[in-house]
Design a protein around this motif. Sequence first.
Motif, mmCIF file in Angstrom:
data_model
loop_
_atom_site.group_PDB
_atom_site.id
_atom_site.type_symbol
_atom_site.label_atom_id
_atom_site.label_comp_id
_atom_site.label_asym_id
_atom_site.label_seq_id
_atom_site.Cartn_x
_atom_site.Cartn_y
_atom_site.Cartn_z
ATOM 1 N N ILE A 250 0.841 -1.204 0.000
ATOM 2 C CA ILE A 250 0.000 0.000 0.000
ATOM 3 C C ILE A 250 0.871 1.247 0.000
ATOM 4 O O ILE A 250 0.624 2.198 -0.749
ATOM 5 N N LYS A 251 1.920 1.248 0.809
ATOM 6 C CA LYS A 251 2.819 2.401 0.849
ATOM 7 C C LYS A 251 3.495 2.623 -0.500
ATOM 8 O O LYS A 251 3.577 3.764 -0.987
ATOM 9 N N SER A 252 3.959 1.551 -1.108
ATOM 10 C CA SER A 252 4.613 1.665 -2.415
ATOM 11 C C SER A 252 3.647 2.182 -3.471
ATOM 12 O O SER A 252 3.986 3.068 -4.270
ATOM 13 N N PHE A 253 2.448 1.610 -3.470
ATOM 14 C CA PHE A 253 1.448 2.018 -4.452
ATOM 15 C C PHE A 253 1.096 3.499 -4.292
ATOM 16 O O PHE A 253 1.010 4.239 -5.280
ATOM 17 N N LEU A 254 0.914 3.945 -3.055
ATOM 18 C CA LEU A 254 0.527 5.343 -2.849
ATOM 19 C C LEU A 254 1.677 6.317 -3.070
ATOM 20 O O LEU A 254 1.443 7.459 -3.468
ATOM 21 N N ARG A 255 2.911 5.883 -2.834
ATOM 22 C CA ARG A 255 4.040 6.765 -3.173
ATOM 23 C C ARG A 255 4.033 7.099 -4.657
ATOM 24 O O ARG A 255 4.186 8.255 -5.065
ATOM 25 N N ALA A 256 3.846 6.074 -5.472
ATOM 26 C CA ALA A 256 3.832 6.276 -6.916
ATOM 27 C C ALA A 256 2.587 7.028 -7.363
ATOM 28 O O ALA A 256 2.662 7.935 -8.205
ATOM 29 N N THR A 257 1.438 6.670 -6.809
ATOM 30 C CA THR A 257 0.184 7.325 -7.193
ATOM 31 C C THR A 257 0.203 8.797 -6.810
ATOM 32 O O THR A 257 -0.246 9.666 -7.572
ATOM 33 N N SER A 258 0.746 9.101 -5.637
ATOM 34 C CA SER A 258 0.871 10.487 -5.206
ATOM 35 C C SER A 258 1.732 11.287 -6.179
ATOM 36 O O SER A 258 1.403 12.427 -6.537
ATOM 37 N N LYS A 259 2.832 10.687 -6.650
ATOM 38 C CA LYS A 259 3.670 11.355 -7.650
ATOM 39 C C LYS A 259 2.880 11.614 -8.933
ATOM 40 O O LYS A 259 3.035 12.657 -9.573
ATOM 41 N N GLY A 260 2.033 10.644 -9.297
ATOM 42 C CA GLY A 260 1.228 10.802 -10.502
ATOM 43 C C GLY A 260 0.267 11.969 -10.407
ATOM 44 O O GLY A 260 0.127 12.761 -11.348
ATOM 45 N N TYR A 261 -0.398 12.084 -9.275
ATOM 46 C CA TYR A 261 -1.345 13.192 -9.112
ATOM 47 C C TYR A 261 -0.615 14.527 -8.943
ATOM 48 O O TYR A 261 -1.078 15.561 -9.442
ATOM 49 N N GLN A 262 0.539 14.515 -8.259
ATOM 50 C CA GLN A 262 1.296 15.752 -8.115
ATOM 51 C C GLN A 262 1.778 16.235 -9.480
ATOM 52 O O GLN A 262 1.739 17.438 -9.787
ATOM 53 N N TYR A 263 2.218 15.306 -10.326
ATOM 54 C CA TYR A 263 2.638 15.672 -11.676
ATOM 55 C C TYR A 263 1.462 16.236 -12.468
ATOM 56 O O TYR A 263 1.612 17.199 -13.229
ATOM 57 N N THR A 264 0.298 15.654 -12.281
ATOM 58 C CA THR A 264 -0.899 16.120 -12.985
ATOM 59 C C THR A 264 -1.303 17.507 -12.513
ATOM 60 O O THR A 264 -1.768 18.333 -13.311
ATOM 61 N N ILE A 265 -1.122 17.793 -11.230
ATOM 62 C CA ILE A 265 -1.395 19.131 -10.701
ATOM 63 C C ILE A 265 -0.484 20.157 -11.364
ATOM 64 O O ILE A 265 -0.923 21.249 -11.745
#
Length: 343
Positions: A250-265
């Motif tokens: 879960i931590k690994s998945f959310l680290r990457a997903t958070s980067k994805g949304y931050q990049y989209t922002i």
Amino acid sequence: MHRSKWTLLILSCMLVLLAGCGTAKNSETTPTADGKAASNGETKELRDVKFVLDWSPNTNHTGLYVAQAKGFYEEEGLKVDILMPGSGGADAMVASGEVPFGISYQESVTQGRTQGVPLVSIAAVIQHNTSGFAAPVDRNIKSPKDFEGKTYGGWGSPVEEAVMSSIMDIEGADVSKVNIINMGEADFFTAVKRDIDFAWIFYAWTGIEAELRGEPLDMLYVKDYSDKLDYYTPVITTNEQQIKDDPELIKSFLRATSKGYQYTIEHPEEAADILLKAVPELDKDLIMASQKWLSPKYQDDAARWGEQKQSVWQNYSDWMYEKKLIEKPLDTDAAYTNDFLPE
């Protein structure tokens, strides 16, 4: 969501968990033939992980596709496969352990958990509720009072009338004076030309489409009328068994997903292009305009993308209980967590 659906979901979860299949850890560890990634000059196997959407791909989901395309998941040793929901829906697939992660809504998690469904929200995709009641400007619906005498088109959920009633009560209006019908399979634009005056929409999609069509709307955001209605929609979920058995995934998945949304922002146009490349059948003009509107709203005033507040979960679940949409109060501490988000 109807009680019968949740009853079936509870039974499904029980059967899967008893069979020992509720742990995504075991079902997601076999790498595919091309599941390799270079790391520090070495080749390592990627772990296959499935993620199920709530609906067809749209700008609520862009951060996932960005994380996939930019290699953020690979950096975490993951190969993420983004899926459409099956016939039982995303909540059933996640709660039963068929997949470890998916998209849901605070409303669904709240209803499910009060009936024993082990969904847990692990990130808020959008920080504030962007939904509301919309009507073509020629219907002259400028406030909830103006709902009286008009026809509302919905999907038959008791939540709709409860929300409508809540914001109408503030202005001394009477929800019984609204003609409520089921829109069926018709989209908003078809329905308002056919037999309804207003409907509940997400502005980032239907509202933006109305702008592009040159069909102006009057939009009444529900969060503007009550703090209790400023809830998280959508959210990313997992299940209790996944949290117990493999918190590191879960931590690994959310680290990457958070980067994805931050990049989209930070890069809404490039992110929109990534979504369009992944799902080329989407309307380019709609995706581009929607992404520009939505990107600042992912994190908004939160300290970090995905963060959830206890007060938001408490306020909305209290409202649902008051409106008899759930049969008992929600244990909010068990319904969501920020523990897996990156600092």
